[in-house]
Design a protein around this motif. Sequence first.
Motif, PDB file in Angstrom:
ATOM      1  N   ALA A   1      11.003  -5.927  -4.019  1.00 16.76           N
ATOM      2  CA  ALA A   1      10.884  -5.307  -2.707  1.00 16.76           C
ATOM      3  C   ALA A   1      10.635  -3.806  -2.843  1.00 16.76           C
ATOM      4  CB  ALA A   1      12.142  -5.569  -1.886  1.00 16.76           C
TER       5      ALA A   1
ATOM      6  N   LYS B   1       6.942  -1.466  -1.826  1.00 15.29           N
ATOM      7  CA  LYS B   1       6.898  -0.334  -0.893  1.00 15.29           C
ATOM      8  C   LYS B   1       6.467   0.968  -1.574  1.00 15.29           C
ATOM      9  CE  LYS B   1      10.689  -2.257   1.876  1.00 15.29           C
ATOM     10  NZ  LYS B   1      12.103  -2.057   2.304  1.00 15.29           N
ATOM     11  N   ASP B   2       6.494   0.992  -2.895  1.00 15.82           N
ATOM     12  CA  ASP B   2       6.199   2.221  -3.648  1.00 15.82           C
ATOM     13  C   ASP B   2       4.688   2.319  -3.897  1.00 15.82           C
ATOM     14  OD1 ASP B   2       5.913   4.223  -5.622  1.00 15.82           O
ATOM     15  OD2 ASP B   2       7.928   3.851  -6.380  1.00 15.82           O
TER      16      ASP B   2
ATOM     17  N   ARG C   1      -3.200   7.106  -2.004  1.00 14.48           N
ATOM     18  CA  ARG C   1      -1.752   6.890  -1.872  1.00 14.48           C
ATOM     19  C   ARG C   1      -0.952   7.822  -2.774  1.00 14.48           C
ATOM     20  NH1 ARG C   1      -2.645   0.849  -2.733  1.00 14.48           N
ATOM     21  NH2 ARG C   1      -1.168   1.093  -4.447  1.00 14.48           N
TER      22      ARG C   1
END
Length: 661
Positions: free
Chosen positions: A120, A124-125, A151
């Motif tokens: 998880a 998200k990273d 990003r």
Amino acid sequence: MPVDKTEREVRTLVSQIEQGEIRLPEIQRGYVWKPTQVAKLVESLYRGYPSGSLLFWQTDEVPQTREAAISGPAGKSAVVPLYLLDGQQRVTSLHRVLTDHPQAVIVFNVETEKFQNQSAATAKDPRWIKVYDVLKPEADQYQLVGELHERNPDIPPGEISKRLQKLAAVPGHKFHMEVLRDFPYDEVTQIFVRVNSGGRSLKTSDLALATLSARWPGVLQKLEDEAKHWADRGYGDIDVTFLTRALTGAVLGRGLSAWSHARLVSATDDELDRGWATVRRGLCHLVSLLQNNLGASHSKLLPSMVVLLPLIVLLGEREDEHLDSGTADAILYWFLAATIRNRYSGSTDTRLGQDIPAARTDDPVRHLLDNLGVTGGVSIGPDDLAGRTVGSPYFFLSFLVAKEAGAKDWWGGIGISAAAEGSQSLEYHHIHPQATLKNHPEKYSKGEINDLANLAFISGKANRKISHRSPRDYFPTLGDQELTAHLIPLDEDLRDADRYRSFLSERRRLLADAMTGLLERFRPAWLSPASKSTDPLSGAVLEFEWYDNTTGDDVLFARARTNSGTWSGTMSAADLEDVVAAAEAGVDGDLTIAGESAPVRVQDELLEVPIGPFVVTGTLPEWRKVLDRERGDSRPVAALTDPGVNRWEGERLIFPVTSVD
């Protein structure tokens, strides 16, 4: 009989597996690698580290095979296939990564160049990208670089591009290959055993299965069919590995060891047939006894499966005649006594070498009890239960006596059962909740809080309903009978946390009396009545505490207590984990405990670590489970009080790692 040497790219190997041009002979074990190991392999290829060679066999024979652990069945090869002897874990892992297998979702950190399984947090990273997204045939490197730079603007696009190109080269990595041609199956099996014994060693059960597969083609299917039969009946722990042990024990008359495969090679067809018939017949009788006469409906209740092996031989080779109730009870009596005495917690092969022959005598239960050192009835006292927790064999007995007393779930009013599912599935509940005991002025230790005498069997739903409430609050909602059936004292003064130690003492007495009563019900008439307990671990306690150290190695603190005194000491948690990892390859080691180097041994698939007054022993999965539990309950190293340097001078007791709190 030539041995060809060549090279082949990863992408070619993956394609050959899909087309059925590479197959797994039956002698191979199943796929066992965890995602962490897969990630390490991909990282090794990314960094250009040595990754070992692959060993294949090519033959005009058509040996028994097993399916590779890939998505979908392999095709049917139009050419003579190669049979993979060494390298299955690596080749299967790479196939999974390159085909987006759901259990091999490896991700790459474009900043740190690290690899790990998807989580998880990595999802998200923005620094992480799935390896498959870089390696898939339609991947657009230019587009990926742009997206990652957007990003992660602090990472230059040129650096991102360089790293993705390096990762994209992984499918082009060439493995060195050796191909055995025209070797007979029995000789190939010997090569397989030697290769796997010399490298990352297989367990003795894997080696025995490999030998049996060559010696008795089709045996794996027999074992898998039998395992499924018992899994459907609640005994899923009767798996292929256990059945291999049972068959080897029936044929050789002892447990597994490094020389088992050599002895199996010389076994005749009649011996193998008789051994298999013994195993199947013995299991039918034994499981029926355990389920119907003892109430052990599911194998997940049993602390040890090894204890079943002598009884399988005893019942499997018994004359086909009526099993009288006295004999049935005596068999279960030995089973219970051997379980609580941890008969096979150390020197498993040696003890099976004593017990399987005893099971074949004219008076088998008497001889088995003699081997166990039981000359009179077995009694359980309150001291035997002190410091015991969920890993103790007494936990199993606590379930049996509660079930026999008619214990019901505190929510649905249904009798406790290991077969319950969903919200009614069986859990154990802290009668005095942990929240009311931690940080209490009486300073209850972790071992006291998790003590067997503070645990009751109820459903998950009832557990959640009770939550952190004190017995003072929720006991009034239960009737006296509901408490009594769970062997819980009714004294209202024992329902407050400040009287917790008195509660433990009284409940241990109730449990011990009930357990002794259960044993007495099965005690053979010719064995004298139970007397004072002689459990060598009576009063023995071992606790671990994990302390996080942000500036160095984490610390594992051990605290031990026996009738002879107390001991405490520390060791490096990382060093202990390294010892467990080395044991996986069958390698002994050393560990510094309380400032003193201690030898660590791997014996009979058990890891033995001398810690204070104990030789702590268990299988590798049991050790990992304990370490994972302690890591998950870690505290800052600043909370650790220096225990000083202690040395243990006396004899050491065998102590199962499953009983460590």
